[in-house]
Design a protein around this motif. Structure first.
Motif, mmCIF file in Angstrom:
data_model
loop_
_atom_site.group_PDB
_atom_site.id
_atom_site.type_symbol
_atom_site.label_atom_id
_atom_site.label_comp_id
_atom_site.label_asym_id
_atom_site.label_seq_id
_atom_site.Cartn_x
_atom_site.Cartn_y
_atom_site.Cartn_z
ATOM 1 N N GLU A 41 0.821 -1.212 0.000
ATOM 2 C CA GLU A 41 0.000 0.000 0.000
ATOM 3 C C GLU A 41 0.855 1.261 0.000
ATOM 4 O OE1 GLU A 41 -3.702 1.981 2.561
ATOM 5 O OE2 GLU A 41 -2.973 -0.047 3.011
ATOM 6 N N TYR A 42 1.973 1.224 0.724
ATOM 7 C CA TYR A 42 2.852 2.397 0.779
ATOM 8 C C TYR A 42 3.485 2.667 -0.587
ATOM 9 C CZ TYR A 42 6.851 5.351 1.863
ATOM 10 O OH TYR A 42 7.776 6.370 1.864
ATOM 11 N N VAL A 43 4.003 1.635 -1.230
ATOM 12 C CA VAL A 43 4.634 1.812 -2.548
ATOM 13 C C VAL A 43 3.593 2.241 -3.578
ATOM 14 C CG1 VAL A 43 5.947 0.668 -4.366
ATOM 15 C CG2 VAL A 43 6.415 0.138 -1.974
ATOM 16 N N LEU A 44 2.371 1.717 -3.454
ATOM 17 C CA LEU A 44 1.308 2.118 -4.368
ATOM 18 C C LEU A 44 0.992 3.603 -4.209
ATOM 19 C CD1 LEU A 44 -0.737 1.108 -6.493
ATOM 20 C CD2 LEU A 44 -2.360 0.778 -4.611
ATOM 21 N N ALA A 45 1.007 4.089 -2.970
ATOM 22 C CA ALA A 45 0.781 5.520 -2.730
ATOM 23 C C ALA A 45 1.877 6.358 -3.381
ATOM 24 C CB ALA A 45 0.709 5.793 -1.235
ATOM 25 N N GLN A 46 3.128 5.900 -3.296
ATOM 26 C CA GLN A 46 4.228 6.626 -3.935
ATOM 27 C C GLN A 46 4.081 6.605 -5.456
ATOM 28 O OE1 GLN A 46 6.359 8.388 -1.930
ATOM 29 N NE2 GLN A 46 4.927 7.589 -0.417
ATOM 30 N N LEU A 47 3.627 5.480 -6.005
ATOM 31 C CA LEU A 47 3.405 5.401 -7.445
ATOM 32 C C LEU A 47 2.278 6.339 -7.870
ATOM 33 C CD1 LEU A 47 4.087 4.117 -10.146
ATOM 34 C CD2 LEU A 47 2.579 2.204 -9.567
ATOM 35 N N THR A 48 1.267 6.489 -7.023
ATOM 36 C CA THR A 48 0.190 7.438 -7.302
ATOM 37 C C THR A 48 0.730 8.856 -7.355
ATOM 38 O OG1 THR A 48 -1.399 5.984 -6.187
ATOM 39 C CG2 THR A 48 -2.063 8.265 -6.541
ATOM 40 N N PHE A 49 1.622 9.205 -6.427
ATOM 41 C CA PHE A 49 2.251 10.528 -6.459
ATOM 42 C C PHE A 49 3.073 10.709 -7.734
ATOM 43 C CE2 PHE A 49 1.653 10.843 -1.753
ATOM 44 C CZ PHE A 49 1.023 12.075 -1.747
ATOM 45 N N VAL A 50 3.740 9.654 -8.189
ATOM 46 C CA VAL A 50 4.512 9.734 -9.436
ATOM 47 C C VAL A 50 3.593 10.076 -10.606
ATOM 48 C CG1 VAL A 50 5.815 8.378 -11.124
ATOM 49 C CG2 VAL A 50 6.383 8.226 -8.701
ATOM 50 N N LEU A 51 2.429 9.440 -10.675
ATOM 51 C CA LEU A 51 1.481 9.727 -11.750
ATOM 52 C C LEU A 51 0.978 11.161 -11.669
ATOM 53 C CD1 LEU A 51 -0.596 6.415 -11.688
ATOM 54 C CD2 LEU A 51 1.120 7.081 -13.365
ATOM 55 N N ILE A 52 0.694 11.635 -10.456
ATOM 56 C CA ILE A 52 0.196 13.006 -10.287
ATOM 57 C C ILE A 52 1.250 14.016 -10.719
ATOM 58 C CG2 ILE A 52 -0.502 14.710 -8.566
ATOM 59 C CD1 ILE A 52 -1.821 12.375 -7.023
ATOM 60 N N ALA A 164 -17.621 6.231 -5.346
ATOM 61 C CA ALA A 164 -16.621 6.971 -4.569
ATOM 62 C C ALA A 164 -15.290 6.235 -4.622
ATOM 63 C CB ALA A 164 -17.074 7.133 -3.122
ATOM 64 N N ALA A 165 -14.222 6.982 -4.904
ATOM 65 C CA ALA A 165 -12.866 6.417 -4.890
ATOM 66 C C ALA A 165 -12.290 6.594 -3.491
ATOM 67 C CB ALA A 165 -11.993 7.111 -5.934
ATOM 68 N N PHE A 171 -8.474 4.977 -6.271
ATOM 69 C CA PHE A 171 -7.956 6.290 -6.628
ATOM 70 C C PHE A 171 -6.704 6.162 -7.495
ATOM 71 C CE2 PHE A 171 -5.597 10.275 -5.760
ATOM 72 C CZ PHE A 171 -6.536 11.163 -6.275
ATOM 73 N N TYR A 172 -5.923 5.121 -7.286
ATOM 74 C CA TYR A 172 -4.763 4.888 -8.154
ATOM 75 C C TYR A 172 -5.202 4.727 -9.602
ATOM 76 C CZ TYR A 172 -1.254 2.138 -10.623
ATOM 77 O OH TYR A 172 -0.381 1.670 -11.571
ATOM 78 N N PHE A 173 -6.275 3.983 -9.836
ATOM 79 C CA PHE A 173 -6.747 3.788 -11.209
ATOM 80 C C PHE A 173 -7.288 5.086 -11.801
ATOM 81 C CE2 PHE A 173 -6.937 -0.819 -10.108
ATOM 82 C CZ PHE A 173 -6.136 -1.262 -11.150
ATOM 83 N N VAL A 174 -7.873 5.945 -10.955
ATOM 84 C CA VAL A 174 -8.291 7.266 -11.436
ATOM 85 C C VAL A 174 -7.083 8.064 -11.919
ATOM 86 C CG1 VAL A 174 -9.270 9.483 -10.736
ATOM 87 C CG2 VAL A 174 -10.373 7.368 -10.014
ATOM 88 N N CYS A 175 -6.017 8.062 -11.125
ATOM 89 C CA CYS A 175 -4.798 8.791 -11.499
ATOM 90 C C CYS A 175 -4.148 8.174 -12.734
ATOM 91 C CB CYS A 175 -3.811 8.803 -10.327
ATOM 92 S SG CYS A 175 -4.372 9.725 -8.891
ATOM 93 N N VAL A 180 -2.717 8.619 -18.440
ATOM 94 C CA VAL A 180 -2.695 8.070 -19.802
ATOM 95 C C VAL A 180 -3.363 9.034 -20.770
ATOM 96 C CG1 VAL A 180 -3.572 6.223 -21.276
ATOM 97 C CG2 VAL A 180 -2.558 5.668 -19.063
ATOM 98 N N LEU A 181 -4.531 9.569 -20.398
ATOM 99 C CA LEU A 181 -5.235 10.503 -21.274
ATOM 100 C C LEU A 181 -4.422 11.779 -21.486
ATOM 101 C CD1 LEU A 181 -8.906 10.134 -19.957
ATOM 102 C CD2 LEU A 181 -7.947 9.238 -22.087
ATOM 103 N N ALA A 182 -3.802 12.285 -20.416
ATOM 104 C CA ALA A 182 -2.986 13.497 -20.538
ATOM 105 C C ALA A 182 -1.778 13.264 -21.437
ATOM 106 C CB ALA A 182 -2.531 13.965 -19.147
ATOM 107 N N THR A 183 -1.155 12.094 -21.317
ATOM 108 C CA THR A 183 0.002 11.776 -22.154
ATOM 109 C C THR A 183 -0.392 11.674 -23.616
ATOM 110 O OG1 THR A 183 0.987 10.547 -20.310
ATOM 111 C CG2 THR A 183 1.903 10.166 -22.494
ATOM 112 N N LEU A 184 -1.495 10.992 -23.907
ATOM 113 C CA LEU A 184 -1.958 10.878 -25.298
ATOM 114 C C LEU A 184 -2.330 12.246 -25.861
ATOM 115 C CD1 LEU A 184 -4.156 7.650 -25.083
ATOM 116 C CD2 LEU A 184 -1.878 7.885 -26.080
#
Length: 358
Positions: A41-52, A164-165, A171-175, A180-184
């Motif tokens: 869960e902690y690493v997933l949170a950091q990956l979410t920050f990377v996407l943001i 609700a996320a 919320f990770y999948f939302v990010c 992906v949409l922003a990159t495209l």
């Protein structure tokens, strides 16, 4: 070395130029989709920050890397999107609508800030955006009826039409979907006439103007798009952090964002995400090695700033193309071995005589 023989226009504008692109990006997509079940869960949170931060980095990359405009106040757009999202979500607005409004509000602010870009450039533009960042930060602190001032503002979970996320995975999948949409969108923008105009302005404003490119329009548009992406990133950041305060959007945040795209590799969409990985991963690496350092160094309050500065100096001196540039060199070395030569990626920039004398 891979050579692609193009026979029609449709092949030229395809996102995946060859099968290797489709395979590796498809594999990356599968890994990212499976990340919630592969990571803690902690690493997933950091990956979410990377996407943001990657989304914010895409905007700053369009501005600095592809248009050549210098900004030291991007935290203002980041904060405007975050606070707009927090206020609208707390009022009960659906998450997608609130995020769209946050992006549009940040874009409007970007247009206002982009106006000085029509008359100044270089360090003077940096000073103008820096001053704007200070004004916005002070506005967040003083407008207590909306932002909560220095007491902060709590942010509700994202909700939309009964959904609700409220968990880390959702919320990770939302990010991930937003990134992906922003990159495209950025990838297609750069292939369009607008993106080519941005690059022309970066390379030579005089030549771009001579080709009929409206400098005022495209500079302002670049600021607006960059600010909109920063606002969307700020909207996601507000839900991820769940609590906002003005000191989260200060000059240090702006410098971190600029540092992110410089180290990631200016002029590359890949560099936005590589820089985000660096920005999120370096503090974790510093914390991991603190226990192995002498106490006087490990507990020093300015250790993070010293490391950031040293890394930035090292990249400017030894790898000005950033992390993505280093990857290109490694990939080319393997493709051309044993015929690779050292000066292959040396920067060569020629100036017109009129520009050289300015």
């Amino acid at each position: 070395m891979r050579f692609v023989f193009k026979t029609d226009y449709a092949q030229d504008i395809r996102l995946a130029q060859h099968g290797g692109h489709a395979f590796w990006y498809g594999l990356l997509g599968l890994v990212l989709a499976a990340a919630p079940w592969l990571l803690s869960e902690y690493v997933l949170a950091q990956l979410t920050f990377v996407l943001i931060y990657g989304i914010v980095g895409l905007g700053l990359m369009l501005l600095a890397g592809f248009t050549g405009l210098f900004s030291l106040g991007h935290a203002a757009f980041f904060g405007a999107g975050a606070y707009a999202q927090a206020v609208l979500t707390n009022m009960g607005w659906p998450f997608p609508l609130a995020m769209a409004v946050a992006g549009l509000l940040s874009a409007a602010v970007g247009v206002v800030v982009g106006l000085p870009a029509l008359r100044v450039k270089g360090i003077y533009l940096g000073i103008a955006t820096l001053a704007f960042g200070f004004i916005v930060e002070e506005g967040f602190a003083r407008w207590e009826s909306v932002t909560g001032g220095n007491s902060g503002l709590a942010v509700d979970v994202p909700r939309a039409f009964g959904w609700a996320a409220d968990g880390a995975t959702s919320f990770y999948f939302v990010c991930l979907a937003t990134a992906v949409l922003a990159t495209l969108a950025c990838r297609n923008l750069l292939r369009a006439p607008t993106g080519r105009a941005f690059v022309a302005i970066r390379d030579s404003e005089i030549s771009a103007q001579g080709m009929g490119i409206h400098l005022a329009y495209y500079k302002t548009l670049s600021f607006a798009i960059s600010a909109a992406l920063a606002g969307i990133g700020g909207a996601l950041y507000a839900h991820q952090i769940r609590f906002l305060s003005p000191d989260q959007f200060n000059i240090i945040q702006s410098i971190d964002l600029l540092l992110m795209v410089v180290i990631g590799g200016l002029g590359s969409l890949h560099g936005a995400f590589l820089g985000a990985i660096f920005l999120i991963g370096l503090p974790q690496a510093i914390s991991a090695v603190k226990d192995f350092l002498p106490e006087a160094i490990g507990n020093a309050p300015g250790l993070k700033a010293v490391v950031y500065g040293a890394v930035l100096i090292a990249f400017v001196l030894f790898e000005p193309l950033g992390l993505y540039g280093r990857w290109l060199k490694i990939r080319t070395w393997f493709q051309l071995f044993p015929f690779y030569r050292q000066g292959m990626f040396r920067r060569q920039k020629s100036f017109q005589k009129s520009e050289r004398l300015r």
